[in-house]
Scaffold this active site. Structure first.
Site, PDB file in Angstrom:
ATOM      1  N   ASP A  83       0.873  -1.181   0.000  1.00 46.69           N
ATOM      2  CA  ASP A  83       0.000   0.000   0.000  1.00 46.69           C
ATOM      3  C   ASP A  83       0.907   1.227   0.000  1.00 46.69           C
ATOM      4  OD1 ASP A  83      -3.218   0.452   1.375  1.00 46.69           O
ATOM      5  OD2 ASP A  83      -1.888   2.119   0.839  1.00 46.69           O
ATOM      6  N   PHE A  99      -6.793  -4.535  -4.847  1.00 43.44           N
ATOM      7  CA  PHE A  99      -7.666  -3.395  -4.547  1.00 43.44           C
ATOM      8  C   PHE A  99      -7.049  -2.066  -4.987  1.00 43.44           C
ATOM      9  CE2 PHE A  99      -8.759  -6.320  -0.990  1.00 43.44           C
ATOM     10  CZ  PHE A  99     -10.127  -6.381  -1.160  1.00 43.44           C
ATOM     11  N   ASN A 134      -2.173   5.267 -13.535  1.00 42.78           N
ATOM     12  CA  ASN A 134      -2.012   4.544 -12.269  1.00 42.78           C
ATOM     13  C   ASN A 134      -2.767   3.213 -12.262  1.00 42.78           C
ATOM     14  OD1 ASN A 134      -1.249   4.568  -9.271  1.00 42.78           O
ATOM     15  ND2 ASN A 134      -3.453   4.233  -9.240  1.00 42.78           N
ATOM     16  N   SER A 150     -16.288  -3.061 -10.232  1.00 44.05           N
ATOM     17  CA  SER A 150     -17.362  -2.190  -9.746  1.00 44.05           C
ATOM     18  C   SER A 150     -18.592  -2.322 -10.624  1.00 44.05           C
ATOM     19  CB  SER A 150     -16.856  -0.747  -9.793  1.00 44.05           C
ATOM     20  OG  SER A 150     -17.924   0.148  -9.620  1.00 44.05           O
ATOM     21  N   TYR A 210     -12.609   6.955 -14.095  1.00 43.74           N
ATOM     22  CA  TYR A 210     -12.447   5.938 -13.044  1.00 43.74           C
ATOM     23  C   TYR A 210     -13.174   4.649 -13.456  1.00 43.74           C
ATOM     24  CZ  TYR A 210     -14.219   3.203  -9.178  1.00 43.74           C
ATOM     25  OH  TYR A 210     -14.606   2.148  -8.408  1.00 43.74           O
ATOM     26  N   LYS A 235     -11.897   0.559 -14.635  1.00 41.79           N
ATOM     27  CA  LYS A 235     -12.377  -0.745 -14.146  1.00 41.79           C
ATOM     28  C   LYS A 235     -12.776  -1.620 -15.330  1.00 41.79           C
ATOM     29  CE  LYS A 235     -12.001  -0.090  -9.701  1.00 41.79           C
ATOM     30  NZ  LYS A 235     -10.947  -0.799  -8.960  1.00 41.79           N
TER      31      LYS A 235
HETATM   32  N1  UFG Z   1     -25.763  11.541  -3.309  1.00 41.25           N
HETATM   33  C1  UFG Z   1     -26.370  12.670  -2.811  1.00 41.25           C
HETATM   34  N2  UFG Z   1     -25.612  13.561  -2.113  1.00 41.25           N
HETATM   35  C2  UFG Z   1     -24.278  13.362  -1.871  1.00 41.25           C
HETATM   36  C3  UFG Z   1     -23.670  12.208  -2.387  1.00 41.25           C
HETATM   37  C4  UFG Z   1     -24.440  11.310  -3.101  1.00 41.25           C
HETATM   38  O1  UFG Z   1     -27.568  12.881  -3.018  1.00 41.25           O
HETATM   39  O2  UFG Z   1     -23.655  14.220  -1.240  1.00 41.25           O
HETATM   40  C5  UFG Z   1     -26.576  10.538  -4.042  1.00 41.25           C
HETATM   41  C6  UFG Z   1     -26.140  10.300  -5.458  1.00 41.25           C
HETATM   42  O3  UFG Z   1     -26.759  11.216  -6.329  1.00 41.25           O
HETATM   43  C7  UFG Z   1     -26.597   8.847  -5.666  1.00 41.25           C
HETATM   44  C8  UFG Z   1     -26.435   8.216  -4.296  1.00 41.25           C
HETATM   45  O4  UFG Z   1     -26.421   9.300  -3.376  1.00 41.25           O
HETATM   46  O5  UFG Z   1     -27.953   8.810  -6.019  1.00 41.25           O
HETATM   47  C9  UFG Z   1     -25.151   7.427  -4.124  1.00 41.25           C
HETATM   48  O6  UFG Z   1     -24.058   8.231  -4.501  1.00 41.25           O
HETATM   49  P1  UFG Z   1     -22.542   7.804  -4.152  1.00 41.25           P
HETATM   50  O7  UFG Z   1     -21.661   8.924  -4.608  1.00 41.25           O
HETATM   51  O8  UFG Z   1     -22.446   7.392  -2.740  1.00 41.25           O
HETATM   52  O9  UFG Z   1     -22.307   6.488  -5.023  1.00 41.25           O
HETATM   53  P2  UFG Z   1     -22.446   6.233  -6.589  1.00 41.25           P
HETATM   54  O10 UFG Z   1     -23.523   5.230  -6.759  1.00 41.25           O
HETATM   55  O11 UFG Z   1     -22.530   7.482  -7.365  1.00 41.25           O
HETATM   56  O12 UFG Z   1     -21.013   5.617  -6.932  1.00 41.25           O
HETATM   57  C10 UFG Z   1     -20.524   4.519  -6.191  1.00 41.25           C
HETATM   58  C11 UFG Z   1     -19.008   4.620  -6.087  1.00 41.25           C
HETATM   59  C12 UFG Z   1     -18.351   4.367  -7.398  1.00 41.25           C
HETATM   60  C13 UFG Z   1     -18.855   3.117  -8.001  1.00 41.25           C
HETATM   61  C14 UFG Z   1     -20.357   3.075  -8.048  1.00 41.25           C
HETATM   62  C15 UFG Z   1     -20.803   1.689  -8.430  1.00 41.25           C
HETATM   63  O13 UFG Z   1     -18.610   5.902  -5.652  1.00 41.25           O
HETATM   64  O14 UFG Z   1     -16.977   4.215  -7.170  1.00 41.25           O
HETATM   65  O15 UFG Z   1     -20.911   3.335  -6.777  1.00 41.25           O
HETATM   66  O16 UFG Z   1     -22.072   1.695  -8.939  1.00 41.25           O
HETATM   67  F1  UFG Z   1     -18.366   2.995  -9.245  1.00 41.25           F
END
Ligand code: UFG
Length: 336
Positions: A31, A80, A99, A124, A149, A153
């Site tokens: 890591d 990971f 990376n 993912s 990103y 993947k």
């Molecule tokens: N959301 C909010 N406010 C915030 C953050 C998120 O409303 O401050 C909402 C987003 O719009 C979404 C949900 O919460 O509807 C989840 O959002 P996240 O950012 O927690 O997660 P995502 O589904 O966008 O993305 C995650 C990971 C990615 C991965 C993906 C896999 O961050 O690395 O899931 O589907 F690729």
């Protein structure tokens, strides 16, 4: 069995190292601390009472990999390590492609040189892009990723597939994670994002703890029951255990195999806010704002294949996820 865990001090990596040690695997971690901290080593030791080897190196560093594979007879690798912030990847695509891809290529090269052919890759649900059908099965088309990103993947899965075609000694399992949240029940390890969190759960816990003022809910006009985005949130300990199930089966599987790791249940942003408030007895103020670019309405898994072929199923409840996420941040604050 000795397992090399790249990114083993990160969020999902550290929980997987705990499960591996508790199941008597020998563990070697590499890591570079980009998204993690040396203190995680002590915490893993505290939880498990066990030791593991640690190399503070970058997986892109071929000489470091050579040293690790020469000094340790590695039976399998769980990979990971990688950059993972969606927004940052849009700003810095070269950094992300370089990376995430170079590290994986170097890793595979060293594995071949040292006769190690078992690889579990941290993929993912993002590889499915905007899904055509729900719940998402592994048969669904991949592609249409909306940020660099996610594309790394997708590309890595493709690279691993080609490596398996070229060399039938390889056994590769790509685990497609849905939305990992929660923390170890000890409160010692959990998610510590760099800077202001982008993901929902780390943001909620920081609003609840008073560190951030208010949650912005990104849109309430999606085609979902309450208009807010629906995701398949999975407890990180369940996710970690999925890697052990994959390890147990990897030798029986030839070539590359893909598995969804999710619960199969979708919750909206507001479902999560309400569950968090209820379980932890705190309030999470929020406001509705514009949609976030690149977001999709709904994403949840059909996890049947992982159950049938790996014997894995998520066991923890939404309540566990809410409680453990909050517990971790409160204990982190006490440790500061
Ligand atoms: N959301 C909010 N406010 C915030 C953050 C998120 O409303 O401050 C909402 C987003 O719009 C979404 C949900 O919460 O509807 C989840 O959002 P996240 O950012 O927690 O997660 P995502 O589904 O966008 O993305 C995650 C990971 C990615 C991965 C993906 C896999 O961050 O690395 O899931 O589907 F690729």
């Amino acid at each position: 069995m000795r397992i090399l865990v790249t990114g083993g001090l990160g969020f999902i990596g550290s929980h997987t190292v705990v499960e591996l040690l508790e199941n008597n695997y020998e563990v070697v971690v590499i890591d570079n601390l980009y998204n993690s901290n040396l203190s995680v080593i002590d915490k893993i030791h505290k939880i498990t009472g066990k030791e593991f080897s640690f190399y503070e190196n970058d997986v892109c560093d071929e000489d470091a990999l050579e040293t690790i594979f020469s000094e340790n007879k590695i039976d399998a690798v769980i990979h990971f390590a990688g950059y993972k912030a969606v927004g940052e990847s849009v700003q810095k695509p070269i950094m992300y492609y370089e990376n995430n891809l170079v590290s994986t290529l170097h890793l595979c090269k060293k594995m071949i040189e040292h006769n190690c052919f078992n690889l579990i890759f941290s993929s993912s649900a993002t590889v499915y892009g905007n899904p055509e059908v729900l719940p998402i099965t592994e048969e669904c088309v991949v592609g249409g990723t909306t940020n660099p990103y996610g594309t790394t993947k997708l590309m890595i899965e493709r690279i691993l597939k080609d490596i398996c075609i070229s060399d039938n000694r390889f056994h590769v399992i790509a685990l497609r994670y849905f939305n990992p949240i929660g923390a170890h029940e000890s409160g010692l390890i959990g998610e510590v994002p760099n800077g202001i969190p982008n993901n929902l759960m780390p943001y909620i816990v920081r609003v609840a703890s008073g560190e951030l003022e208010i949650l912005s809910v990104f849109g309430n006009d999606y085609d979902t029951p309450d208009g807010t985005g629906v995701r398949d949130y999975i407890h990180v300990v369940d996710l970690a255990r999925g890697h052990l199930k994959a390890l147990e089966k990897i030798n029986d599987l030839q070539g590359i195999h893909y598995y969804n790791l999710g619960t199969g249940v979708g919750y909206s942003v507001l479902d999560l806010v309400r569950a968090f408030e209820e379980v932890n007895g705190v309030s999470v103020p929020y406001k509705i704002v514009e949609r976030r670019e690149g977001d999709i309405a709904s994403c949840y898994a059909d996890p049947t294949k992982a159950l049938q072929e790996l014997g894995w199923k998520a066991e923890k409840t939404l309540e566990d996820m809410m409680r453990d996420s909050y517990q971790f941040i409160l204990e982190e604050k006490n440790r500061e």
